[in-house]
Design an enzyme around this catalytic site. Sequence first.
Site, short mmCIF file in Angstrom:
data_model
loop_
_atom_site.label_atom_id
_atom_site.label_comp_id
_atom_site.label_asym_id
_atom_site.label_seq_id
_atom_site.Cartn_x
_atom_site.Cartn_y
_atom_site.Cartn_z
N SER A 1 10.82 -3.77 3.59
CA SER A 1 9.87 -4.75 3.08
C SER A 1 9.11 -5.39 4.25
O SER A 1 8.46 -4.68 5.01
CB SER A 1 10.60 -5.78 2.23
OG SER A 1 9.70 -6.57 1.50
N HIS B 1 11.96 -2.31 -5.80
CA HIS B 1 11.82 -2.67 -4.39
C HIS B 1 13.13 -2.54 -3.63
O HIS B 1 13.15 -2.38 -2.42
CB HIS B 1 11.28 -4.09 -4.27
CG HIS B 1 10.87 -4.47 -2.88
ND1 HIS B 1 9.99 -3.72 -2.13
CD2 HIS B 1 11.23 -5.52 -2.10
CE1 HIS B 1 9.82 -4.30 -0.95
NE2 HIS B 1 10.57 -5.38 -0.90
#
Length: 710
Positions: free
Chosen positions: A568, A683
């Site tokens: 991320s 994610h």
Amino acid sequence: MTSEGDDMVRARTGKWLAGAALIASVAIAGAALAQQRASGGDPYVWLEDKDGPRAQAWVAAENARTLPRLQNDPRYPQFHAEALAIAAAKDRIPMPQQVMGRIVNFWRDADHPQGILRWTTMEDYAASQPGWRTLLDVDALSKAEGRKWVYKGMTCLAPEERLCLIALSEGGEDAITYREFDLAAGDFVAGGFVLPTSKQGAAWIDKDTLLVSRDWGAGTMTASSYPFLVKKLVRGTTLAQATEVFRGAPDDQLGSYASVMTDGAGHRAVFIERQKTFFGAERLLWTPAGVTKLNLPARTAPAAMIGGQVVFTTSEPWGAIPTGAVASVPLKELEAGRIAPTLIFAPTPRQAVAGVDATRHHLIIDYTDNVRGRIGIHTPGAAGWTSRSLSLPDNASFGIAGTSERNDTAFLATTGFLTPTTLARFDAGAATPPVEVKALPAKFDAAGLVAEQFEATSTDGTKVPYFIVHRRDATNDGTTPTIMTAYGGFEVPMLPSYSASTGKLWLERGGAYVLANIRGGGEFGPTWHDAGRKTKRQVIYDDFAAVAKDLIARRLTSPGKLGIYGGSNGGLLMGVEFNQHPELWKAVTIQVPLLDMLRYEKIAAGASWVDEYGSVAVPAERAFLAKISPYHNIRRGVAYPEPYIWTTTKDDRVGPQHARKFAARLKEYGLPYLFYEDTAGGHSGDADIEQGARMQALQMTYFAQKLMGK
């Protein structure tokens, strides 16, 4: 009759079709050229079409190239088996949540790869084999409905708590479906609340009323795909009949959500938060009479309530209350608009608040001191707040779990790099020490290993701490295979913890592990974070490189034996380090990353992070983003390490687009790389235990190939 006429028709038709195809191809090429020009000449903007057939064909081809390279390695099956055994083991600690006086836990193992929601009594939980009752089987639900459901938590009606909203995501996306669930009955409520899939939030006002933020139709979501319209939904009515109670604005970075706080004394507060920026928000109180805006600093947020006192955390000064502190205001004063905060806890420059939890009579503050865990217990009284500290071991991290407004029982989780996690129960109001109730068995052989803390000096003279876990008898000759990670953003601290998979797959094989506590994170509170926001971000990247150089100077490892990884925002960090210091690394794993920093605001939820990264709409910020954007700073002919880039198609937060485009640019320049995109997992890349194990095994195989050789 013959077909002379038919042949003529066919000939004319063929010429027409050929002409139409030519016109269409010219139109498509023109549209592609226009799209490329609109995107600043980006030749890979087509890969931003997340689910488009052309992009998906590209992904399939890349996966077909990468997976054999890693999965055919003789080490991969063992890595996968070990990672899966750890994830599927039944001897892990079932972390507790108190609901209705019982212990609730969400659990995954080999028999329940997607997980079960279950509960037991407080007394039975302490037993070696608690008598769990399954409330919800996500695997069975998925099979019955033909959907890949991922459990995303529950929101319960307080203080009764029997009725909850279960959040389910298909494939791991941030977008969720809410379904009403009766914990006592162990089933979904027939005819109960159902909120279809959306990025959304909901709060219980009473058993028949919710405050809901979601996609209500055109024009109700921000540019970053979050809801800004809060409506009241009454049982028995449709979404179309919900009534508006608050409206944010389309250009808010995150959106607007309601939340409810209650305490053991019967007080209740309903807040609405309008997140105008990622770190700054308007806070409002909702009552049936309407909404009242609170006069609070934008970076001061309610965290708990106890004895009629609303407890806040601060990320900027609040009158005499310093940055990074914890303070309180009586609810009745808040309702009257008289806001005079009382200080509860103020950190030193090397301390940071990690968490705030309330029991019936006490406030528990989890904080760090030079990245070492501490726990303080604070109690409100007629004369103000009193405080005491729990006596705890040094060089460990702590977390509080299972608190409730019904009682003063809490659970303390203790973890360290080489110490398996333990869970102890304690009474927040008693002087007696916590009593261990659960312990994770050792998952790797830690004999001969040592965890040490050092400091590196960054480019501006700042001291940056880091931890290294390695063999005590390792020779300082630079030959130790070492993997290093950090995050460096959003005020998120990276603390010591027991990682069974890292220990088993890497440390047991002679590797070393490094955790860098760089700026941008929350290791030393808001100031440590703010030092690396927007155009000041280069210090984050300098800190990380400084730690690597310190490792090399100490001969703990060397560039040919050093690998790095992050996901991320940490994936952005890896991309920048890949570009800026290719000479320092032999291996770079870039996970679910941001990499195109000139278009990140147009991809997935990117517009919500302008408060962290800056915006291309601001000239100075655009110039800085162009300077550090990994996608734009790859150079032909540079001796980069071969990176391993992975992402997931279901990631609707950062999106797979960044990783795809970065890989495509490397391919264009003839530079080596590995790319893998999983179809599920969102994610986190962790839709079920098998996927998590697969991702672990692929990454460790890559590091073994690069740093340990054949």
